[in-house]
Structures are given as C-alpha cells and as structure tokens.
Design an enzyme around this catalytic site. Sequence first.
Site, PDB file in Angstrom:
ATOM      1  CB  THR A 154      -0.916   0.044   1.243  1.00  0.00           C
ATOM      2  OG1 THR A 154      -0.098   0.182   2.399  1.00  0.00           O
ATOM      3  CG2 THR A 154      -1.772  -1.213   1.380  1.00  0.00           C
ATOM      4  CG  HIS A 155       0.493   4.358   1.308  1.00  0.00           C
ATOM      5  ND1 HIS A 155      -0.254   5.504   1.236  1.00  0.00           N
ATOM      6  CD2 HIS A 155      -0.152   3.554   2.197  1.00  0.00           C
ATOM      7  CE1 HIS A 155      -1.294   5.419   2.057  1.00  0.00           C
ATOM      8  NE2 HIS A 155      -1.253   4.228   2.642  1.00  0.00           N
ATOM      9  CB  SER A 276      18.540   1.393 -25.652  1.00  0.00           C
ATOM     10  OG  SER A 276      19.378   2.495 -25.912  1.00  0.00           O
ATOM     11  CD  GLU A 289       8.329   1.948 -21.208  1.00  0.00           C
ATOM     12  OE1 GLU A 289       8.601   3.141 -21.378  1.00  0.00           O
ATOM     13  OE2 GLU A 289       9.159   1.026 -21.340  1.00  0.00           O
ATOM     14  CD  GLN A 321     -20.269  12.812 -41.481  1.00  0.00           C
ATOM     15  OE1 GLN A 321     -21.256  12.538 -42.130  1.00  0.00           O
ATOM     16  NE2 GLN A 321     -19.337  13.633 -41.922  1.00  0.00           N
TER      17      GLN A 321
HETATM   18  N1  ARG Z   1     -22.891  10.375 -42.547  1.00  0.00           N
HETATM   19  C1  ARG Z   1     -23.904  10.725 -41.629  1.00  0.00           C
HETATM   20  C2  ARG Z   1     -23.425  10.414 -40.206  1.00  0.00           C
HETATM   21  O1  ARG Z   1     -22.486   9.730 -40.093  1.00  0.00           O
HETATM   22  C3  ARG Z   1     -25.142   9.956 -41.902  1.00  0.00           C
HETATM   23  C4  ARG Z   1     -26.410  10.630 -41.502  1.00  0.00           C
HETATM   24  C5  ARG Z   1     -26.569  11.853 -42.293  1.00  0.00           C
HETATM   25  N2  ARG Z   1     -27.826  12.452 -42.109  1.00  0.00           N
HETATM   26  C6  ARG Z   1     -28.092  13.696 -42.511  1.00  0.00           C
HETATM   27  N3  ARG Z   1     -29.255  14.113 -42.273  1.00  0.00           N
HETATM   28  N4  ARG Z   1     -27.197  14.435 -43.063  1.00  0.00           N
HETATM   29  O2  ARG Z   1     -23.967  10.875 -39.230  1.00  0.00           O
END
Ligand code: ARG
Length: 459
Positions: A154-155, A276, A289, A321
């Site tokens: 611990t610690h 290295s 890492e 999107q």
């Molecule tokens: N490429 C768009 C997305 O990934 C799909 C939906 C697009 N819809 C729209 N109303 N422009 O979200």
Amino acid sequence: MKLWGGRFQKETDALVDDFNSSIGFDARLYQQDIAGSIAHAAMLGRQGIISQEESQKIIEGLRGILADVEAGKVEFSQDNEDIHMNVESILTQRIGDTGKRLHTARSRNDQVAVDFRAYVKQEIGSVVSLLLALEKALLKKAEENLDAVMPGYTHLQRAQPVTFAHHLMAYANMFKRDITRLEDCAERMDECPLGAGALAATTYPIDRFRTAEALGFARPTDNSMDSVSDRDFAIEFLSACSILMMHLSRFSEEIILWCSWEFRFVELDDAYSTGSSIMPQKKNPDVAELVRGKTGRVYGSLMTLLTVMKALPLAYNKDMQEDKECVFDAIDTVEMCLPVFTAMLDTMTVKKENMARAASGGFINATDCADYLTKKGMPFRQAYTIVGQLVQRCIQLGQTLESLPLEEYQAVSPLFQQDVYRALELNACVNGRTVYGGPARSSVEKQMRLIEDFVEARQ
Ligand code: ARG
C-alpha cells in the site's frame, strides 16, 4: 448530381465535399449498412410497400454489392458522401430505377443509427473474446504461482505478504467486471432504431419488429426521436473501454516496475521487449509502456464523444457524424492492446526468489506479530503499539522481526513465546489468511475456480 440535389441550383464546393463526407471512415460500416438495407427491403416487400419482385431485385443487387466490396472490387466515391449514399447509388447504377425504391420509409438518420449500433455490438463480442483469452492467461500464470510469496503493497510500501497468484487474481476480477460491463452495455443497446426515419418515423405501414429481428436485435427502440439522436450506446462502450484500459494500464505500470532492476520480480520474454539504440545493456518493457500510453487515447475518445453530444438539440445533427472516428480508434486500440498484452503476460518469467526476498526482512509480518499477541488476549490497539516499538528496536539493532532475539520480545510483553517465530514465517502469514477472498492458497484456488466458471460459461 447529388442524391439530394433536387432543391439545389449549384454544385457543392469541393471544400465542402471534402469537409462533409464521411466515406473515408464510415466505409468500415459497409456490412452493417448492406445488412440493414436488405432487412429493410425485405420488410418493404412483405408489407406491400414495394412489390415482391422489386424487393427481390434490390436484395440481390445488395448481395452482389456486398460480395464485390468484400472482393475489393468496389470503389466508394466522396461525391456520395457516406456509406449509405454510396451503397444506394451503386445499387441504382447496377439495377436501375428499382434501386431508387430502397430508401422508401427510411432516412440516413435511422440508417446510420442502426449501422453504428450493430457494429459496436459486434465489436463488443470481439473485445469480450480477447478479454476471455486474457483471463485464461491469468489463470495459467496464477496456477504456476500459487506458492510465490511476494510483498503486497500500500502506498508502494511493503505492507503484508500475498502471493503472486493472489495479485494476478485481483486483475482477473477487474477484467471480469470489464466483461460484464461490456455485456451489460451490449444488452442495453440491443434495440433497433431502424424505422425511426429522419426523426418522426413514417406514414408507411412498416414493421419495425420484423426488421429488428432480422438484424439480430432483441426489439425496436421505443421513441423515434430518441432513436436517431441517441449515442449513449457508443458512450457507454467507450466508457467500458476506458475502464478496461485503465486496468490494463495499472497492470502495465506494475509490470514495468517489476521488470526494473530495483524489483526484478519478472522478466519479459525477448520477443516482447525492445532494446535501446545507444545503451547496449537495455531491455525495455515497451509493450507495457505503450499499452499504458494508449490508455490516454481511449480516454480521449470518450471525452470526444461526450463533448460532441453535450449540447445537441433533438434530434439528429451533423455533429453526430463525429461519433465514428473516436469509436473506431478506441476499438482498434483496445483490440490491438489486448492480444499483445496477453502474449506478453503469457511469456513472462516470474522470479519467485526475488519476490520472496523482497517479502522477507521488511517488517511485512508486523501485522501478524500484533495478531499473535491479540490471539493471546491482548487488545489489538495495544498489541499494535508494542509491535511498533519492536520494529523501532529492530531498526536500531539492524535486525528483522524474524531475527530479533526472544529476550527482546519478552522485554516488551511476556505473552511472547518461542512460537512467535513460526507465526512470523511468511508462508504462515499468507496461508493463515484463509478468509473468503484472502491470499491463502485455498482461498486463491477458490477465486480461480470462480473465474474459470465465468470464462467457461462464455465459451
Ligand atoms: N454520414 C452521416 C453520419 O455519419 C449519416 C447521416 C446523415 N444524415 C443527414 N441528415 N445528413 O452521421
């Protein structure tokens, strides 16, 4: 002309095409997109919204596209913005006007929602399999190290003795929770948004239960606006991935420490270490890492999506999107880290002698020494103080509790007898802790059975 070109008098600027299009990354969803379209077309035919022949023709066309994408024969175009419009426009090129009926009673908003959910659900399966493989590697290492006494910290100060098997089973429990967290989120996301349309569903007599079932979802989602604006499933997934990476990172940190000459508890296989360019003696735990480093990346993805979503009004907004690249990157990262980490662990040599040496002589049995007095009737707090004085005395004399002469013990309490030395043996300290969940061999074996059963139930 664009699929949506009707109300426009100008072409989109090339900059906007570049900026707006997502095909560069959402092409990854082609399987889910085509499967969604097949289920949709089949349902449209069955409901008489389009004719059976049209439905059949569309489905065959879509199957052909899938086969060709898989064979590397299809090139998607940026003009068609995203995977949904690419597939639709290729379909229409191939089968003619019938292809134009596919998008009846559907929007890209419910389309992308269903594709993305189906994809994340599928990848949860892959991540869980990789975690199960890690659990098996942990069980194997634990089995080999049931008797390997090591300091528990611990610690980062030596605290009480445990075994390496017990330490490993701590991680096995973390990964078990990761698996159940992922399963839990998969279950919650098991609802199909298809049929929600742009946001307000549709006037056509579609059958959402059928499409949900055909796509392997347990049921349809309950509210059309929520269906197209919800990305909780992706956020939950990223949060489960972040927690899982946090576990891998803590484990990596320990492995890095254990590999150091200061600890020397383990040695990584040459195949899982790197050298290295300047220091000839170096053998570095780069894999551990990098796993630790990549954890930050996955946290970043979680923050990205939480931030994208934080002030979006209902329902769909193009901001959404931005949900995909961070999720894809997290999936790629987790699916790259897990197998390499498992292999590194599997091939790691455990230096039991060094662990045992680190556990002995460092007053790691001081609690047991106090417990010895307590078991002879002394209140624990008083015993604690006496042992504190004994440790102080040992430090003055350059002794350990094991080597301190009995007279010294008896000078502080007549309750000390010759049998104190047995109580101080590390093996006795560990194996006396038979409590449920404790480090005694019998308890660790029970823990291992639980993990084994958990893994087996998922094979
Ligand atoms: N490429 C768009 C997305 O990934 C799909 C939906 C697009 N819809 C729209 N109303 N422009 O979200």
